[in-house]
Design a protein around this motif. Sequence first.
Motif, PDB file in Angstrom:
ATOM      1  N   THR A 109       0.864  -1.181   0.000  1.00 37.52           N
ATOM      2  CA  THR A 109       0.000   0.000   0.000  1.00 37.52           C
ATOM      3  C   THR A 109       0.897   1.226   0.000  1.00 37.52           C
ATOM      4  OG1 THR A 109      -1.714  -1.219   1.171  1.00 37.52           O
ATOM      5  CG2 THR A 109      -1.913   1.176   1.147  1.00 37.52           C
ATOM      6  N   LEU A 110       0.595   2.146  -0.917  1.00 37.27           N
ATOM      7  CA  LEU A 110       1.453   3.309  -1.155  1.00 37.27           C
ATOM      8  C   LEU A 110       0.691   4.601  -0.886  1.00 37.27           C
ATOM      9  CD1 LEU A 110       2.807   2.009  -4.575  1.00 37.27           C
ATOM     10  CD2 LEU A 110       4.074   2.014  -2.415  1.00 37.27           C
ATOM     11  N   ALA A 111       1.436   5.613  -0.475  1.00 40.02           N
ATOM     12  CA  ALA A 111       0.882   6.950  -0.294  1.00 40.02           C
ATOM     13  C   ALA A 111       0.927   7.677  -1.631  1.00 40.02           C
ATOM     14  CB  ALA A 111       1.696   7.705   0.745  1.00 40.02           C
ATOM     15  N   LEU A 123      -0.358   2.568   7.206  1.00 37.62           N
ATOM     16  CA  LEU A 123       0.575   1.907   6.283  1.00 37.62           C
ATOM     17  C   LEU A 123       1.760   1.307   7.055  1.00 37.62           C
ATOM     18  CD1 LEU A 123      -1.165   3.127   4.118  1.00 37.62           C
ATOM     19  CD2 LEU A 123       0.850   4.111   3.042  1.00 37.62           C
ATOM     20  N   GLU A 124       2.314   2.108   7.977  1.00 38.34           N
ATOM     21  CA  GLU A 124       3.453   1.606   8.764  1.00 38.34           C
ATOM     22  C   GLU A 124       3.060   0.382   9.580  1.00 38.34           C
ATOM     23  OE1 GLU A 124       5.308   6.108   9.336  1.00 38.34           O
ATOM     24  OE2 GLU A 124       4.473   5.053  11.081  1.00 38.34           O
ATOM     25  N   GLU A 201      -0.696 -12.125   3.996  1.00 40.11           N
ATOM     26  CA  GLU A 201      -1.245 -10.868   3.489  1.00 40.11           C
ATOM     27  C   GLU A 201      -2.230 -10.205   4.441  1.00 40.11           C
ATOM     28  OE1 GLU A 201      -3.664 -11.155  -0.073  1.00 40.11           O
ATOM     29  OE2 GLU A 201      -3.472 -13.311  -0.095  1.00 40.11           O
ATOM     30  N   PRO A 202      -1.698  -9.516   5.469  1.00 42.73           N
ATOM     31  CA  PRO A 202      -2.591  -8.777   6.363  1.00 42.73           C
ATOM     32  C   PRO A 202      -3.345  -7.661   5.648  1.00 42.73           C
ATOM     33  CG  PRO A 202      -0.283  -8.242   6.805  1.00 42.73           C
ATOM     34  CD  PRO A 202      -0.297  -9.419   5.880  1.00 42.73           C
ATOM     35  N   MET A 203      -4.646  -7.575   5.928  1.00 44.90           N
ATOM     36  CA  MET A 203      -5.506  -6.466   5.494  1.00 44.90           C
ATOM     37  C   MET A 203      -6.011  -5.805   6.762  1.00 44.90           C
ATOM     38  SD  MET A 203      -7.289  -8.887   2.707  1.00 44.90           S
ATOM     39  CE  MET A 203      -6.279 -10.290   3.229  1.00 44.90           C
ATOM     40  N   VAL A 204      -5.681  -4.533   6.948  1.00 46.53           N
ATOM     41  CA  VAL A 204      -5.896  -3.848   8.228  1.00 46.53           C
ATOM     42  C   VAL A 204      -6.716  -2.576   7.993  1.00 46.53           C
ATOM     43  CG1 VAL A 204      -4.720  -2.718  10.156  1.00 46.53           C
ATOM     44  CG2 VAL A 204      -3.758  -4.819   9.175  1.00 46.53           C
ATOM     45  N   ASN A 205      -7.746  -2.389   8.820  1.00 47.35           N
ATOM     46  CA  ASN A 205      -8.662  -1.247   8.657  1.00 47.35           C
ATOM     47  C   ASN A 205      -8.496  -0.244   9.795  1.00 47.35           C
ATOM     48  OD1 ASN A 205      -9.629  -2.922   6.664  1.00 47.35           O
ATOM     49  ND2 ASN A 205     -11.602  -3.332   7.650  1.00 47.35           N
ATOM     50  N   HIS A 230      -3.029  -3.058   2.845  1.00 49.24           N
ATOM     51  CA  HIS A 230      -2.774  -4.473   2.509  1.00 49.24           C
ATOM     52  C   HIS A 230      -1.323  -4.626   2.093  1.00 49.24           C
ATOM     53  CE1 HIS A 230      -3.557  -7.862  -0.694  1.00 49.24           C
ATOM     54  NE2 HIS A 230      -3.223  -8.409   0.474  1.00 49.24           N
ATOM     55  N   PHE A 231      -0.599  -5.468   2.807  1.00 48.74           N
ATOM     56  CA  PHE A 231       0.773  -5.803   2.412  1.00 48.74           C
ATOM     57  C   PHE A 231       0.879  -7.321   2.306  1.00 48.74           C
ATOM     58  CE2 PHE A 231       1.398  -1.538   3.872  1.00 48.74           C
ATOM     59  CZ  PHE A 231       2.523  -1.049   3.230  1.00 48.74           C
TER      60      PHE A 231
END
Length: 248
Positions: A109-111, A123-124, A201-205, A230-231
């Motif tokens: 995930t990019l800024a 993101l971090e 692949e963690p997806m974090v909200n 998501h990374f």
Amino acid sequence: MIILKSEREIAIMREAGKIVALAIAEVTRAVRPGISTGELNALVENLMAKQKARPAFKGYHGYPASICTSINEEIVHGIPGLKVLKEGDIISIDIGAEINGYFADAAVTLAVGDIDPVSRRLLETTAQCLEAGIRQCTKDKRLSDISHAIQSVAESNGYSVVREYVGHGIGRAMHEDPQVPNFGKPGRGIKLSPGLVLAIEPMVNVGRFDTAVLDDNWTVVTKDGSRSAHFEHTVAITERGPEILTRC
Ligand code: MF3
Ligand code: CO
């Protein structure tokens, strides 16, 4: 059924992983305000063609593109097209490659330009979730030690972990057993044996973990509209610990 990979098979997956890493590096350089998600998709299609790899997502259950681009409250499986990135967005880019019948899969995930502090920390934290999961990939650990490590990092930072979508085994198919949830109690599930290759692949909200699917039948979003990151890396478990196959 869990299929352990031989050294020879992991060597091929390393090649596929290298191309995914190159593609991730290319889109990382390209992301900026004003570029469209379709242009990012085209960059990756060109790179894959040059590297003689097949974009693994194209045609997968009818998926129409070569990468997934998921912006802001979109979690995963966003379809690239005419949408143009703007300053302050975050974009998750997921890329898979197939070489000689073997797969590799990664996401970042990019800024887009300057982003707000909450998004930056999201993101971090999600990148740290992935690193924490990967650190568990040693032969003395069990599958849910990965899940637990990821959940702990996300929740201790005040974020939530998506439940309906999980990581997976990977090899001759993009999705193999076992499933790799990003949440759970430690010490459960199979032992992590050398030769096991996992897409973690963690997806974090930012908000709640509940998800919904848009009318395009692909794009997964947060139900509460909060942002999501998501990374993902494809990781081989070896005698000497984790080997990240999708790192440059
Ligand atoms: N990395 C994604 C996953 O493991 C792959 C995208 S699925 C596709 O689910 F359908 F978009 F290709
Ligand atoms: Co995956």
